[in-house]
Design a protein around this motif. Structure first.
Motif, PDB file in Angstrom:
ATOM      1  N   THR A 111     -13.248  37.060  48.686  1.00 54.17           N
ATOM      2  CA  THR A 111     -13.809  35.794  48.228  1.00 54.17           C
ATOM      3  C   THR A 111     -12.713  34.885  47.683  1.00 54.17           C
ATOM      4  N   VAL A 152     -17.582  33.425  59.038  1.00 59.17           N
ATOM      5  CA  VAL A 152     -18.074  33.983  57.778  1.00 59.17           C
ATOM      6  C   VAL A 152     -16.925  34.211  56.807  1.00 59.17           C
ATOM      7  N   VAL A 155     -15.929  30.804  55.281  1.00 60.04           N
ATOM      8  CA  VAL A 155     -16.883  30.259  54.315  1.00 60.04           C
ATOM      9  C   VAL A 155     -16.893  31.093  53.038  1.00 60.04           C
ATOM     10  N   VAL A 156     -16.892  32.414  53.176  1.00 55.84           N
ATOM     11  CA  VAL A 156     -16.888  33.284  52.001  1.00 55.84           C
ATOM     12  C   VAL A 156     -15.593  33.114  51.214  1.00 55.84           C
ATOM     13  N   ARG A 159     -15.547  30.482  48.375  1.00 49.54           N
ATOM     14  CA  ARG A 159     -16.511  30.582  47.272  1.00 49.54           C
ATOM     15  C   ARG A 159     -16.208  31.788  46.397  1.00 49.54           C
ATOM     16  N   VAL A 164     -21.449  34.043  46.280  1.00 53.64           N
ATOM     17  CA  VAL A 164     -21.789  34.771  47.502  1.00 53.64           C
ATOM     18  C   VAL A 164     -22.888  35.790  47.239  1.00 53.64           C
ATOM     19  N   ARG A 169     -26.008  32.195  48.450  1.00 52.03           N
ATOM     20  CA  ARG A 169     -26.208  32.888  49.726  1.00 52.03           C
ATOM     21  C   ARG A 169     -26.753  31.969  50.809  1.00 52.03           C
ATOM     22  N   VAL A 172     -24.106  29.614  51.974  1.00 49.84           N
ATOM     23  CA  VAL A 172     -23.137  30.305  52.835  1.00 49.84           C
ATOM     24  C   VAL A 172     -23.690  30.424  54.246  1.00 49.84           C
ATOM     25  N   SER A 175     -23.705  26.998  55.999  1.00 48.82           N
ATOM     26  CA  SER A 175     -22.350  26.560  56.338  1.00 48.82           C
ATOM     27  C   SER A 175     -21.806  27.336  57.532  1.00 48.82           C
TER      28      SER A 175
END
Length: 323
Positions: A111, A152, A155-156, A159, A164, A169, A172, A175
């Motif tokens: 993250t 993924v 995007v993760v 954040r 997350v 969630r 995420v 996005s």
């Protein structure tokens, strides 16, 4: 020609004739098998002529050139497909069964605050262009898996772990869906993304107990904050209402006193004006009005003159006036 040789040749003739029929039948079966194709109601058939694209056919029965001259790829364009990440479904139904293999290599992610999260998700998609799906990208399914994992992770990685795992969630997933569709359009792979679903998001197993303890403490903190806010919302408005009521009563009392004082002052001024005009008359009138108020409040009354000679032993001053 002797009889044994004749019979032998006759048998060879029968056998060769029988084999020719078998070979002809096999050739006919191969011809039918390689030239007759059925396209299902949810599919499109892409016909390849010696390995090159030739045409696309709709659902139904179709004939193509046999013996591999033409081939057909059936693409399920009307069916929703899915790819699973971090887990695999072995059997779906009332009691869904999942594979016991470990897929941490694709689900374990870093993250933005340098923590780890185990993210499992599902990509639901449809094939909307058979030609692009087969010819614009080599192995479009594998390419989609690689793009999904990259989207993924990106995007993760932007954040925090709390976002997350808890409140972020849905953001995420949205996005990732937008980013993945943009990548599919850029690569022209003929795929439309229907939905990205975060199936399960958890901290890694070694730190899961500690994370749960922290999460529980945060929930207790939120509970106490909500309780304090509820108590605040219950007490403060009541106190404000009581304060407003006290202020209004004080203002009403002040207004009453001011009006009373104003009235008394106006009455005194009017009496003073009358006194200036006729002092003796006004003085006597005030005296009589005052005695009229005082005498009914006194019990027994004896009236004498100023020398004490003439006495009125009884005077019914307490009786109410007759109208």
């Amino acid at each position: 020609m002797d009889e044994p040789n004749y019979r032998l040749q006759y048998y060879k003739f029968l056998i060769s004739k029988h084999y020719r029929k078998i070979l002809l039948g096999l050739a006919l079966l191969v011809l039918i098998f390689t030239s007759v194709k059925t396209v299902g109601p949810e599919e499109e058939g892409v016909v390849l002529y010696v390995g090159h694209y030739d045409r696309t056919v709709d659902p139904g029965l179709h004939f193509i050139l046999p013996f591999g001259i033409e081939e057909m790829e059936k693409i399920p364009v009307q069916r929703q497909l899915k790819q699973e990440f971090g887990f695999r479904t072995v059997a779906a139904g009332t009691s869904t069964q999942y594979s016991k293999e470990n897929f941490a290599d694709e689900s374990l992610m870093l993250t933005g605050d340098l923590n780890l999260a185990n993210v499992e998700w599902v990509v639901q998609y449809r094939i909307v262009n058979s030609y692009n799906y087969l010819f614009k990208v080599r192995d479009a399914d594998k390419a989609l898996r690689d793009m999904s994992e990259a989207a993924v992770r990106k995007v993760v990685g932007d954040r925090t772990v709390n976002e997350v795992l808890t409140v972020g969630r849905q953001e995420v997933a949205s996005s990732v869906e937008v980013l993945l569709q943009r990548m599919c359009d850029e690569y022209e792979n003929g795929i439309r993304i229907d939905q990205v679903v975060l199936q399960d998001v958890n901290p890694p197993e070694p730190v899961k107990p500690s994370f749960n303890a922290v999460n529980q403490a945060q929930q207790e903190r939120e509970t106490l904050i909500n309780k304090a806010e509820s108590e605040y919302n219950r007490i403060i408005p009541r106190a404000r209402g009581e304060a407003d009521e006290t202020i209004q009563l004080a203002e009403a009392y002040a207004l009453k006193r001011v009006n009373l004082a104003t009235g008394e002052a106006a009455r005194f001024n009017s009496l003073f004006e009358e006194y200036i005009k006729a002092p003796e008359v006004t003085k006597k009138r005030i005296y009589l009005e005052t005695m009229e108020k005082i005498l009914p409040k006194i019990g027994g009354k004896i009236i004498v003159d100023e020398n004490g000679n003439n006495v009125l032993p009884l005077l019914n001053l307490d009786q109410p006036k007759k109208k």
